[in-house]
Design a protein around this motif. Structure first.
Motif, PDB file in Angstrom:
ATOM      1  N   ARG A 152      37.569  36.581  45.142  1.00  0.00           N
ATOM      2  CA  ARG A 152      37.112  37.459  44.078  1.00  0.00           C
ATOM      3  C   ARG A 152      35.660  37.174  43.708  1.00  0.00           C
ATOM      4  NH1 ARG A 152      35.800  37.292  39.363  1.00  0.00           N
ATOM      5  NH2 ARG A 152      36.303  35.096  39.110  1.00  0.00           N
ATOM      6  N   GLU A 156      32.519  39.675  43.801  1.00  0.00           N
ATOM      7  CA  GLU A 156      31.693  39.901  42.610  1.00  0.00           C
ATOM      8  C   GLU A 156      30.226  39.591  42.892  1.00  0.00           C
ATOM      9  OE1 GLU A 156      31.484  38.458  37.929  1.00  0.00           O
ATOM     10  OE2 GLU A 156      33.223  37.974  39.174  1.00  0.00           O
ATOM     11  N   ASP A 159      28.796  42.408  44.763  1.00  0.00           N
ATOM     12  CA  ASP A 159      28.579  43.533  43.859  1.00  0.00           C
ATOM     13  C   ASP A 159      27.333  43.314  42.999  1.00  0.00           C
ATOM     14  OD1 ASP A 159      29.416  46.026  42.497  1.00  0.00           O
ATOM     15  OD2 ASP A 159      29.757  44.691  40.803  1.00  0.00           O
ATOM     16  N   THR A 250      31.485  44.137  34.051  1.00  0.00           N
ATOM     17  CA  THR A 250      31.675  42.750  33.620  1.00  0.00           C
ATOM     18  C   THR A 250      30.419  42.229  32.939  1.00  0.00           C
ATOM     19  OG1 THR A 250      33.168  42.398  35.496  1.00  0.00           O
ATOM     20  CG2 THR A 250      32.345  40.434  34.369  1.00  0.00           C
ATOM     21  N   TYR A 465      40.484  42.480  37.351  1.00  0.00           N
ATOM     22  CA  TYR A 465      40.836  41.074  37.530  1.00  0.00           C
ATOM     23  C   TYR A 465      42.336  40.816  37.315  1.00  0.00           C
ATOM     24  CZ  TYR A 465      35.793  40.869  37.155  1.00  0.00           C
ATOM     25  OH  TYR A 465      34.456  41.076  37.352  1.00  0.00           O
ATOM     26  N   ASN A 487      37.519  37.418  31.937  1.00  0.00           N
ATOM     27  CA  ASN A 487      36.320  38.250  31.999  1.00  0.00           C
ATOM     28  C   ASN A 487      36.254  39.242  30.842  1.00  0.00           C
ATOM     29  OD1 ASN A 487      35.081  37.652  34.869  1.00  0.00           O
ATOM     30  ND2 ASN A 487      37.296  37.751  35.122  1.00  0.00           N
TER      31      ASN A 487
END
Length: 498
Positions: A152, A156, A159, A250, A465, A487
């Motif tokens: 993950r 992220e 991203d 986020t 998430y 998050n």
């Protein structure tokens, strides 16, 4: 056979007589008299063997002697072994005698004690084995969780890298002056956008403002007032029915395990000394939750540097807290009491029990977490979402007076509270989320307090998430605030025209 008689011995005559008698009895005896090497007189007589025809050789005699010695040694060893066995038997007889004297009960007790000791040792070994198996299982689960977290974080990071590249390109275009809207006539530019030209593109504040602007759907920009509060042409507060929820953005991630669940808030009607930018955050994992982190600026919140930490006079429960008009509203731990805590003066201003409300796990949302009582704020004011025994677990809504916490009006829905993952209120409409963990969940029900009717929806909602423990609506920013597995995220949304 020979018999030697020495004349110096006192009994010489008797010995000599015996030899003569023996010789006469054998009838073949011979007597001789001669001096030995030292000159002494020596008498010798010989008698024939009655059963040997000839004398054995010297070697044969030695062999016979050695055989006799071996036989003697073997017999001696057998005798010692027999003695040892005899001593062992005597010991056993002695032990049996003692046992008989002690009686059968003492023997049985000894056996029982020995059996008990063996059973305890076996139980200890089995317990140790179970603990080792459990530890191994936990290690495997932790390994899987770490691998998932690693994957993950990689996604992220990728991203963020793409977004950073996009932002860099946008800043480069701004530096080259490719922003013709900034030089258009005042009639063509929304008044709220004129301030953009005053910001230095190098400052962090501008970057934050630019990010906020890029989050606003284009369809709403032309309806934005100078204050940034969207409204329709008729002048209402921009109310409508929810028709779309965007992808989660986020903002930051909690640092410790206490932040797996939590709540974060901004005041839609801030009171001095607070502003629209002031942010509050509460990590809600634990049994004595009292700390409320306060951030004066958005940048401080994003970087994790609180301006102040409030310590509540009594612990709160779960993720249902809100901030409204300068006060923090929360549910007291293990109670149905709602508390109003004024943040500036750090004092409790009001407390109120919600009549019949379930608490501490009676009617939570589907994810649990003691989410029985959930506070909410929309364009019309302060609300509380809960359930009661009388409602049989269905969601009950009550409008609260923000000063006294008195219940002004109550609605009972037909939506079972434990069947939905979370709920929030927009423009007097209650909306529920179908799942807290499914990546592709939905806003699945809406209840209109104006008509008292509910209806099914299928508005997509992303749990990026996979563990959303809090979803609240901020009527000032027209966004959903959520806490998803450590998050803190926001969602843009779109309302239909009324």
């Amino acid at each position: 056979h020979h018999c030697r008689c020495r004349p110096e011995m006192p009994a010489i005559q008797l010995l000599l007589l015996a030899c003569l008698v023996w010789g006469l009895g054998a009838r073949t005896a011979q007597l001789r008299k001669a001096n030995d090497r030292s000159g002494r007189c020596q008498y010798t007589f010989s008698v024939a063997s009655p059963n040997e025809s000839s004398c054995p050789e010297q070697g044969q005699a030695m062999s016979a002697i050695q055989d006799l010695q071996r036989d003697s040694s073997a017999q001696r060893a057998d005798l010692e072994s027999t003695k040892a066995r005899l001593r062992s038997l005597e010991g056993l007889v002695h032990q049996l005698t003692l046992d008989e004297a002690a009686g059968p009960s003492a023997t049985q007790e000894g056996l029982q004690r020995e059996l008990g000791t063996l059973r305890r040792e076996r139980e200890q070994l089995e317990s140790q084995n179970r603990e080792l198996e459990a530890s191994y299982s936990n290690l495997l689960r932790d390994k899987s969780a770490l691998e998932e977290e690693k994957r993950r974080l990689r996604e992220e990071n990728e991203d963020l890298a793409r977004r950073l590249d996009s932002r860099s390109q946008e800043v480069a275009r701004l530096r080259r002056g490719q922003c013709p809207q900034a030089r258009s006539t005042p009639q063509e530019v929304p008044s709220g956008s004129r301030e953009v030209s005053k910001w230095n593109v190098e400052t962090v504040n501008f970057q934050e403002l630019k990010s906020e602007l890029t989050e606003v759907p284009a369809s709403r920009i032309l309806k934005e007032s100078p204050s940034g509060h969207p409204r329709s042409e008729e002048g209402d507060p921009g109310c409508g029915e929810l028709v779309w929820v965007g992808e989660p953005l986020t903002l930051r991630r909690a640092e410790t395990i206490t932040g797996k669940y939590g709540v974060w808030m901004r005041d839609p009607k801030p009171a001095y000394p607070y502003t629209q930018e002031t942010t509050w955050r509460i990590d809600t994992v634990g049994t004595d939750i009292r700390q409320v982190f306060e951030y004066d600026l958005s940048s401080q919140f994003l970087q994790g540097y609180p301006s102040k930490v409030h310590v509540l006079p009594r612990p709160l429960e779960s993720t249902g807290a809100v901030v409204y008009r300068g006060s923090l509203y929360f549910q007291g731990a293990e109670s149905r009491t709602v508390i109003r805590y004024e943040l500036n003066t750090e004092t409790v201003k009001a407390e109120k029990e919600i009549p019949g409300a379930g608490y501490h796990g009676q009617f939570p949302y589907s994810w649990g977490g003691y989410t029985d009582i959930d506070l909410a704020v929309d364009e019309t004011g302060l609300w509380v979402i809960y359930s009661t025994q009388e409602a049989k677990g269905a969601i009950v809504l009550s409008k609260l007076n923000p000063e006294s916490l008195e219940l002004e009006r109550t609605w009972e829905t037909n939506i079972r509270k434990q069947s939905v993952a979370n709920a929030f209120i927009i423009c007097g409409h209650l909306y529920t989320v179908s799942s807290y963990s499914a990546p592709d969940a939905t806003i699945n029900f809406a209840y209109d307090t104006g008509t008292g009717r509910s209806r099914a929806l299928t508005v997509p909602f992303k749990n990026r998430y996979k563990y959303s423990s809090m979803v609240d609506y901020n009527p000032l920013e027209k966004k959903l605030f959520a806490w998803d597995n450590f998050n803190m995220v926001t969602y843009d949304l779109r309302l239909s025209e009324m």
